[in-house]
Design an enzyme around this catalytic site. Structure first.
Site, short mmCIF file in Angstrom:
data_model
loop_
_atom_site.label_atom_id
_atom_site.label_comp_id
_atom_site.label_asym_id
_atom_site.label_seq_id
_atom_site.Cartn_x
_atom_site.Cartn_y
_atom_site.Cartn_z
NE ARG A 1 -1.86 0.40 4.10
CZ ARG A 1 -1.28 1.16 5.00
NH1 ARG A 1 -0.08 0.88 5.47
NH2 ARG A 1 -1.88 2.24 5.46
NE ARG B 1 -1.62 9.96 7.61
CZ ARG B 1 -0.66 10.31 8.45
NH1 ARG B 1 -0.45 11.58 8.73
NH2 ARG B 1 0.07 9.39 9.02
NE ARG C 1 15.29 -1.64 1.73
CZ ARG C 1 15.07 -0.46 2.32
NH1 ARG C 1 15.92 0.53 2.19
NH2 ARG C 1 13.99 -0.30 3.06
NE ARG D 1 15.47 7.65 6.50
CZ ARG D 1 14.71 7.05 7.40
NH1 ARG D 1 13.60 7.62 7.81
NH2 ARG D 1 15.06 5.90 7.89
CD GLU E 1 18.46 6.23 6.66
OE1 GLU E 1 18.39 6.69 7.82
OE2 GLU E 1 17.51 5.67 6.11
CE1 TYR F 1 12.08 -1.76 10.90
CE2 TYR F 1 9.74 -1.55 11.36
CZ TYR F 1 11.03 -1.07 11.46
OH TYR F 1 11.27 0.08 12.15
CG ASP G 1 7.91 0.15 14.24
OD1 ASP G 1 8.99 0.59 13.82
OD2 ASP G 1 6.80 0.42 13.73
P1 FAD Z 1 18.13 -5.77 17.59
O1 FAD Z 1 17.90 -4.46 18.23
O2 FAD Z 1 18.72 -5.81 16.25
O3 FAD Z 1 19.05 -6.61 18.59
C1 FAD Z 1 19.64 -7.84 18.23
C2 FAD Z 1 20.97 -7.93 18.95
O4 FAD Z 1 21.49 -9.25 18.80
C3 FAD Z 1 22.02 -6.98 18.40
O5 FAD Z 1 22.55 -6.20 19.45
C4 FAD Z 1 23.08 -7.94 17.81
O6 FAD Z 1 24.39 -7.42 17.93
C5 FAD Z 1 22.89 -9.16 18.66
N1 FAD Z 1 23.35 -10.41 18.05
C6 FAD Z 1 23.04 -10.89 16.82
N2 FAD Z 1 23.64 -12.08 16.62
C7 FAD Z 1 24.33 -12.37 17.75
C8 FAD Z 1 25.15 -13.47 18.15
N3 FAD Z 1 25.37 -14.52 17.35
N4 FAD Z 1 25.72 -13.44 19.38
C9 FAD Z 1 25.51 -12.38 20.21
N5 FAD Z 1 24.73 -11.31 19.89
C10 FAD Z 1 24.15 -11.31 18.67
N6 FAD Z 1 11.56 0.89 15.71
C11 FAD Z 1 10.69 1.82 16.12
O7 FAD Z 1 9.83 1.53 16.94
N7 FAD Z 1 10.76 3.10 15.65
C12 FAD Z 1 11.69 3.48 14.74
O8 FAD Z 1 11.73 4.65 14.33
C13 FAD Z 1 12.63 2.51 14.29
N8 FAD Z 1 13.56 2.85 13.39
C14 FAD Z 1 14.43 1.88 12.96
C15 FAD Z 1 15.39 2.23 12.02
C16 FAD Z 1 16.27 1.28 11.56
C17 FAD Z 1 17.31 1.66 10.55
C18 FAD Z 1 16.18 -0.07 12.03
C19 FAD Z 1 17.11 -1.12 11.52
C20 FAD Z 1 15.23 -0.40 12.96
C21 FAD Z 1 14.34 0.56 13.44
N9 FAD Z 1 13.39 0.25 14.39
C22 FAD Z 1 12.52 1.19 14.82
C23 FAD Z 1 13.29 -1.14 14.93
C24 FAD Z 1 14.09 -1.37 16.19
O9 FAD Z 1 15.46 -1.16 15.94
C25 FAD Z 1 13.84 -2.82 16.68
O10 FAD Z 1 12.51 -3.01 16.94
C26 FAD Z 1 14.59 -3.06 17.93
O11 FAD Z 1 15.96 -2.95 17.60
C27 FAD Z 1 14.32 -4.39 18.62
O12 FAD Z 1 14.78 -5.40 17.90
P2 FAD Z 1 15.48 -6.73 18.38
O13 FAD Z 1 15.78 -6.82 19.81
O14 FAD Z 1 14.69 -7.81 17.79
O15 FAD Z 1 16.83 -6.66 17.52
#
Ligand code: FAD
Ligand code: NA
Length: 381
Positions: free
Chosen positions: A176, A180, A254, A285, A308, A356, A358
């Site tokens: 989508r 708005r 990506r 951006r 970025e 993905y 948040d």
């Molecule tokens: P992550 O935060 O990625 O944590 C995973 C961790 O596991 C990392 O620290 C990594 O180093 C570790 N790891 C991986 N493999 C291993 C291993 N083998 N051994 C030990 N450690 C390991 N969310 C929002 O709500 N608002 C936003 O505006 C927003 N913007 C974003 C922008 C970007 C560019 C990105 C990528 C994400 C964004 N997010 C946003 C999403 C947000 O980052 C995630 O929801 C949040 O990081 C929680 O994810 P997670 O714990 O699953 O993973």
């Protein structure tokens, strides 16, 4: 590791929430293994040393949720400011509000339109392409919003995001393109929104700050997995394909490149995020981090901007957004079968589920994994 009741791989919001729940609710000893030199995953932030301006190290993070339980939970670890996110875009020398709304359309056509008139105009333009005969992303976008808006706001940006002509991208990348038909230009529709008052790092550190939770930095689980005693459950939030040694092939992601600069001026662009829609500008951006915290006492003669750039992740790059082509989804299904056959390992989070998420979704998903599966496992026997 020998004395842990639970091992968590990854200290992002998913891993830290699971660890906090197991320690606080059940009094379990949790070891969190983190590959990086800091905890917190991709939401981590740092204060740029020259200016004191908080910079989100892995891209701008805006917190928003409509989930009351998540909102109550996160406020145990941080207060939030009243920040409301708004995004603008530069297209052919003009600045427009995003996402596309009635203000964007009126400015674009250079005249006042009512919601009904704007809808009729977009519908007329979108009729150019029959949605039943959409072969690529460009056709798909035109079938949703028409060619003029597509060319002004979507084509160049999409081309830069994927480094591929949109006519060569699969249509399923977009389902989508929200338009708005009112003047609401708030980026998020959620009930609750704000930024952590003293920053993301402080929030994430408080989430990890429990006497039964130990975070071990700069350890890759894949190097030490043999040291986890048999029968101890593992919550794994690293990449799903890596866990299985890429046995079914690699999942496509990506990544982003960030170019950070301190400039000797008080205000570079007047807002936190400016998109660049034209293909002749190489960045997608520019973030100007001071604008996320207008309430803070930041210097008036210096500012931090981060350009970025987006591209397909190669081995060794940070995986940021799942690409999810049809091939990726086939590979994912095979990894899911393998994951289901690992009784002691709970796959979660953004990387562990190839989704993905948040922040609020990662936290909600961690809470339900704890409630529905992990708590029973940790208290059995
Ligand atoms: P992550 O935060 O990625 O944590 C995973 C961790 O596991 C990392 O620290 C990594 O180093 C570790 N790891 C991986 N493999 C291993 C291993 N083998 N051994 C030990 N450690 C390991 N969310 C929002 O709500 N608002 C936003 O505006 C927003 N913007 C974003 C922008 C970007 C560019 C990105 C990528 C994400 C964004 N997010 C946003 C999403 C947000 O980052 C995630 O929801 C949040 O990081 C929680 O994810 P997670 O714990 O699953 O993973
Ligand atoms: Na601790």
């Amino acid at each position: 590791l020998a004395s842990a009741d639970l091992v968590v791989v990854g200290s992002g919001f998913f891993g830290l929430t699971v660890a906090e729940r197991a320690a606080t609710e059940l009094g379990k000893r949790v070891v969190v293994l983190e590959r990086r030199a800091h905890l917190g995953g991709n939401a981590w932030s740092e204060f740029e040393p020259e200016t004191g301006i908080e910079v989100h190290r892995y891209g701008a993070h805006l917190f928003h949720t409509s989930n009351q339980r998540v909102w109550d939970y996160v406020r145990r670890f941080t207060d939030f400011t009243g920040y409301q996110h708004r995004v603008f875009t530069v297209s052919k020398g003009q600045t427009f509000p995003m996402p596309i709304n009635l203000g964007t359309i009126c400015q674009f056509v250079g005249q006042h339109l009512s919601p009904t008139e704007a809808r009729a105009l977009v519908r007329e333009h979108a009729a150019e392409i029959d949605p039943a005969h959409v072969g690529n992303l460009e056709d798909k976008a035109i079938s949703l919003i028409g060619r003029p808006l597509y060319e002004a706001f979507v084509r160049g940006y999409t081309e830069k995001q994927w480094q591929t002509d949109p006519r060569e991208l699969p249509p399923e990348i977009i389902s989508r393109l929200p338009v708005r038909y009112n003047f609401d230009n708030r980026y998020f529709n959620d009930t609750f929104e704000g930024l952590p008052v003293d920053g993301y790092a402080a929030w994430l550190e408080r989430l990890a700050d429990h006497p039964l939770v130990e975070v071990v930095l700069e350890v890759d689980y894949l190097d030490v997995r043999g040291l986890v005693p048999a029968g101890v459950p593992v919550v794994y939030t690293g990449p799903l394909d890596t866990y299985f040694g890429d046995a079914e092939g690699r999942l496509g992601w990506r990544t982003l490149d960030f170019q950070q600069e301190v400039l000797p001026i008080g205000d570079f662009q007047g807002t936190s995020v400016m998109n660049y829609a034209d293909s002749d500008v190489p960045w997608t951006r520019i973030h100007e981090f001071r604008h996320f915290h207008p309430e803070r006492d930041y210097p008036e003669d210096r500012t931090v901007v981060v350009r970025e750039y987006s591209r397909t992740a190669e081995p060794g790059d940070e995986p940021y957004y799942p690409i999810s082509t049809a091939r990726d989804r086939e590979v994912l299904a095979r990894y899911r079968e393998r994951a289901a056959a690992e009784p002691d390992v709970f796959f979660g989070g953004r990387l562990g589920t190839y989704q993905y998420l948040d922040m609020h979704m990662a936290i909600a998903s961690a809470m339900s994994m704890f409630d529905n599966r992990l708590a029973a496992r940790l208290t059995e026997g």
